[in-house]
Scaffold this motif. Structure first.
Motif, PDB file in Angstrom:
ATOM      1  N   SER A 387      79.138  24.286  30.216  1.00 27.64           N
ATOM      2  CA  SER A 387      78.277  24.181  30.926  1.00 27.64           C
ATOM      3  C   SER A 387      76.952  25.014  30.143  1.00 27.64           C
ATOM      4  N   GLY A 388      77.062  25.265  29.115  1.00 25.40           N
ATOM      5  CA  GLY A 388      76.870  26.422  27.821  1.00 25.40           C
ATOM      6  C   GLY A 388      76.822  26.703  27.170  1.00 25.40           C
ATOM      7  N   TRP A 389      76.213  27.262  26.071  1.00 18.19           N
ATOM      8  CA  TRP A 389      77.232  27.880  24.743  1.00 18.19           C
ATOM      9  C   TRP A 389      75.656  29.071  24.310  1.00 18.19           C
ATOM     10  N   ARG A 390      76.414  29.449  23.368  1.00 17.48           N
ATOM     11  CA  ARG A 390      75.859  30.611  22.877  1.00 17.48           C
ATOM     12  C   ARG A 390      76.337  30.900  21.440  1.00 17.48           C
ATOM     13  N   VAL A 391      75.135  30.506  20.498  1.00 17.39           N
ATOM     14  CA  VAL A 391      75.914  31.366  19.438  1.00 17.39           C
ATOM     15  C   VAL A 391      75.137  32.685  18.604  1.00 17.39           C
ATOM     16  N   ARG A 392      75.746  33.601  17.828  1.00 17.21           N
ATOM     17  CA  ARG A 392      75.572  34.628  17.256  1.00 17.21           C
ATOM     18  C   ARG A 392      75.794  34.763  15.997  1.00 17.21           C
ATOM     19  N   TRP A 393      74.479  35.378  14.865  1.00 17.77           N
ATOM     20  CA  TRP A 393      75.456  36.089  13.781  1.00 17.77           C
ATOM     21  C   TRP A 393      74.224  36.755  12.543  1.00 17.77           C
ATOM     22  N   GLN A 394      74.103  37.219  12.197  1.00 21.39           N
ATOM     23  CA  GLN A 394      73.592  38.127  11.630  1.00 21.39           C
ATOM     24  C   GLN A 394      72.664  37.309  10.112  1.00 21.39           C
ATOM     25  N   LEU A 395      71.185  37.831  10.308  1.00 16.50           N
ATOM     26  CA  LEU A 395      70.372  36.891   8.989  1.00 16.50           C
ATOM     27  C   LEU A 395      70.233  37.255   8.408  1.00 16.50           C
ATOM     28  N   PRO A 396      71.131  37.567   6.716  1.00 17.32           N
ATOM     29  CA  PRO A 396      70.546  38.229   5.573  1.00 17.32           C
ATOM     30  C   PRO A 396      69.105  38.979   5.570  1.00 17.32           C
ATOM     31  N   ALA A 397      69.172  39.626   5.208  1.00 19.77           N
ATOM     32  CA  ALA A 397      68.240  40.434   4.410  1.00 19.77           C
ATOM     33  C   ALA A 397      66.995  39.335   3.827  1.00 19.77           C
ATOM     34  N   GLY A 398      65.645  39.059   3.828  1.00 20.83           N
ATOM     35  CA  GLY A 398      64.923  38.407   2.761  1.00 20.83           C
ATOM     36  C   GLY A 398      64.712  36.831   3.135  1.00 20.83           C
ATOM     37  N   HIS A 399      66.190  36.687   4.558  1.00 19.47           N
ATOM     38  CA  HIS A 399      66.274  35.505   4.510  1.00 19.47           C
ATOM     39  C   HIS A 399      65.646  34.345   6.211  1.00 19.47           C
ATOM     40  N   ARG A 400      64.788  33.943   6.076  1.00 18.64           N
ATOM     41  CA  ARG A 400      64.301  33.719   7.739  1.00 18.64           C
ATOM     42  C   ARG A 400      64.201  31.862   8.277  1.00 18.64           C
ATOM     43  N   ILE A 401      64.725  31.836   8.885  1.00 17.63           N
ATOM     44  CA  ILE A 401      64.881  30.154   9.433  1.00 17.63           C
ATOM     45  C   ILE A 401      62.799  29.508   9.477  1.00 17.63           C
ATOM     46  N   SER A 402      63.055  28.375   9.430  1.00 17.35           N
ATOM     47  CA  SER A 402      62.105  27.860   9.058  1.00 17.35           C
ATOM     48  C   SER A 402      62.062  26.558  10.648  1.00 17.35           C
ATOM     49  N   GLY A 403      63.022  26.085  10.842  1.00 20.13           N
ATOM     50  CA  GLY A 403      62.890  25.571  11.548  1.00 20.13           C
ATOM     51  C   GLY A 403      64.663  25.339  12.127  1.00 20.13           C
ATOM     52  N   LEU A 404      64.494  24.523  13.614  1.00 15.92           N
ATOM     53  CA  LEU A 404      65.973  24.432  14.169  1.00 15.92           C
ATOM     54  C   LEU A 404      65.634  23.362  15.288  1.00 15.92           C
ATOM     55  N   TRP A 405      66.699  22.654  15.132  1.00 15.59           N
ATOM     56  CA  TRP A 405      66.737  21.286  16.170  1.00 15.59           C
ATOM     57  C   TRP A 405      67.868  21.383  16.766  1.00 15.59           C
ATOM     58  N   ASN A 406      67.933  20.456  17.787  1.00 16.71           N
ATOM     59  CA  ASN A 406      69.276  20.473  18.923  1.00 16.71           C
ATOM     60  C   ASN A 406      69.395  21.985  19.643  1.00 16.71           C
ATOM     61  N   GLY A 407      68.982  22.681  20.002  1.00 19.68           N
ATOM     62  CA  GLY A 407      68.514  23.952  20.083  1.00 19.68           C
ATOM     63  C   GLY A 407      67.560  25.011  20.013  1.00 19.68           C
ATOM     64  N   THR A 408      67.620  25.514  20.801  1.00 17.62           N
ATOM     65  CA  THR A 408      66.769  27.091  21.116  1.00 17.62           C
ATOM     66  C   THR A 408      66.663  28.643  20.646  1.00 17.62           C
ATOM     67  N   PHE A 409      65.765  28.829  19.147  1.00 12.46           N
ATOM     68  CA  PHE A 409      66.530  30.227  18.932  1.00 12.46           C
ATOM     69  C   PHE A 409      65.551  30.917  19.000  1.00 12.46           C
ATOM     70  N   THR A 410      66.047  32.936  18.882  1.00 14.07           N
ATOM     71  CA  THR A 410      65.595  33.665  19.062  1.00 14.07           C
ATOM     72  C   THR A 410      65.868  34.998  17.779  1.00 14.07           C
ATOM     73  N   VAL A 411      65.448  35.547  16.966  1.00 15.53           N
ATOM     74  CA  VAL A 411      65.857  36.369  16.229  1.00 15.53           C
ATOM     75  C   VAL A 411      65.153  37.423  16.681  1.00 15.53           C
ATOM     76  N   ASP A 412      65.846  38.924  16.552  1.00 16.31           N
ATOM     77  CA  ASP A 412      65.994  40.039  17.143  1.00 16.31           C
ATOM     78  C   ASP A 412      66.517  40.488  15.497  1.00 16.31           C
TER      79      ASP A 412
END
Length: 457
Positions: A387-412
């Motif tokens: 009934s729910g899922w979560r995916v995590r990974w490490q974003l390389p240095a100098g990369h940033r997410i500018s938009g995401l669809w079909n989900g919600t995201f946070t960056v810590d």
């Protein structure tokens, strides 16, 4: 002043005022020659932008009739005729017994997402047809979206429309359009183009879904225009596919918005209950798009010097097996890789952590200088539903997410966490869903190849 009962051009008998369009009053009338009901728009430029513009009224009316006569679309109000008569030029249009979306929102304040999407699809299709003819509407607002008694939806009032290649006739620094629904670039004084219509339609539907325009309301027009030109939109409170479509349409950068034809495709997916197609990458400044004739048509990006070509659609990514085990898919290449030196030690085999209940497959579906597009497939690898899922990974240095669809995201820090949207949270055994994103890089390096973990909620 024109009154009810007057006969215009010896043919059109005015019956009653039925609305106020951009720069003109709209009447219900009868075409006595063809014995049919029509809508007659009396253009009034003095009231809208001052006496100087009134000298151009005839020119504008003829231009408007020529532009709108190009459109023969089931979801656009048709213009039948343009006539000169005492009181100014008149446009004769199709009459649709209807209420505007603005009138409906006075009664209901907001509409369900399903109804908003049902309204958005036909309007987007009509505007896509207009754009294909080179016509920009420039005043897409709730007042110009008409809902007929039989459920038909039409976009009306191309009264300040403009064809590409034709000069504007407003002049005098006048900004054409309704302030609360203007695109930021138009509020900042730039000319309205096709992306401005995309933003205005997004703002119109945002108003229907959220109860207020994306920049709020303000009786002070100057204050509102400054807010639109400089500030960010208020994020929608709603979630789900429709909210994600509106978020794409309301991007501040015109180049980041989908085309109106793409908007139509997005609404077709929403109303059809299908996953949203991912955004199509846009070329950076200094690049141009070329078409390559191949069995599967792909876009390629060329630098300004034309020295480097990058094929789009190449899959470069990481496949995650349950619990986080990864295998890396190498870039597609026609040149075989060189054999490693004999002294090079073999890479250790990946280990398999405990099963966390779901698996995720990460692939880079497009890449270009300074950015790339990703699709992640989430699979329920358990025997029971989740009934729910979560995916995590490490974003390389100098990369940033500018938009995401079909989900919600946070960056810590560098940790990216993506959780399901409301509508794709539940997965049956062995069922899959997808989400996607656009990532940008500062150093122009290749796409990221992270290790992912997928966990059930």
């Amino acid at each position: 002043m024109t009154d009810a009962g007057e006969l215009i051009a010896g043919r059109y008998r005015l019956a009653e005022r039925i609305g106020q369009g951009s720069m003109g009053v709209i009447w219900r009338a009868r075409d006595e020659r063809l014995d049919r009901v029509v809508a007659v728009k009396q253009l009034d430029y003095d009231a809208a932008i001052g006496p100087a513009a009134s000298q151009q009224a005839s020119r504008r009316a003829l231009r408007e009739a020529r532009l709108t006569a190009r459109l023969r679309h089931p979801h656009a109000i048709t213009v039948h005729d343009v006539v000169e008569a005492p009181g100014g030029p008149y446009l004769v249009m199709e009459y649709l017994p209807s209420r505007s979306l603005a009138e409906i929102l006075l009664d209901r304040e907001t509409l369900p997402a399903e109804e908003v999407a049902r309204i958005g699809l036909p309007v987007a299709s009509a505007l896509a047809a207009a754009h294909a003819e080179g016509v920009v509407h420039r005043d897409v607002t709730p007042g110009n979206v008409l809902l007929g008694e039989s459920g038909v939806v039409k976009i009306a009032d191309f009264g300040i429309s403009r064809a590409t290649g034709e000069g504007t006739v407003t002049g005098g620094g006048f900004i054409a359009g309704t302030p609360a629904y203007l695109a930021p670039e138009v509020a900042g004084g730039h000319e309205a183009g096709f992306p401005a219509d995309v933003f205005s339609l997004g703002a119109t539907l945002y108003r229907a879904l959220e109860g207020a325009p994306p920049f709020g309301n303000d009786d002070n027009t100057i204050t509102l225009l400054l807010r639109i030109a400089k500030e960010e939109t208020v994020p929608p409170r709603h979630s789900g596919p429709l909210a994600e479509v509106l978020t794409r349409m309301l991007q501040r950068d015109p180049e980041a918005r989908p085309s109106m034809a793409e908007v139509q495709e997005l609404f077709e997916a929403v109303t059809g209950g299908r996953p949203l197609p991912p955004p199509r990458p846009r070329p950076r400044a200094g690049t141009r798009l070329l078409r390559v004739r191949r069995p599967r048509r792909r876009l390629v990006l060329a630098s300004a010097a034309g020295a480097v070509l990058l094929a789009l659609g190449v899959v470069i990514g990481t496949v995650l097996v349950p619990g986080g085990t990864t295998t890396v898919a190498a870039p597609v290449s026609s040149v075989p890789p060189a054999s490693p030196p004999a002294s090079t030690p073999a890479s250790p085999a990946p280990t398999t952590p405990a099963d966390l209940g779901c698996a995720a497959r990460y692939e880079v579906t497009n890449s270009w200088p300074g950015g790339y597009q990703v699709q992640v497939t989430v699979r329920n690898d358990r025997a029971a539903g989740l009934s729910g899922w979560r995916v995590r990974w490490q974003l390389p240095a100098g990369h940033r997410i500018s938009g995401l669809w079909n989900g919600t995201f946070t960056v810590d820090g560098s940790t990216v966490t993506v959780e399901n949207a409301d509508w794709n949270a539940k997965l049956d055994a062995d069922a899959t869903t997808t989400f996607g994103l656009i990532a940008l890089t500062q150093n122009g390096s290749d796409a990221a190849r992270p290790a992912l973990t997928c966990r059930t909620l």
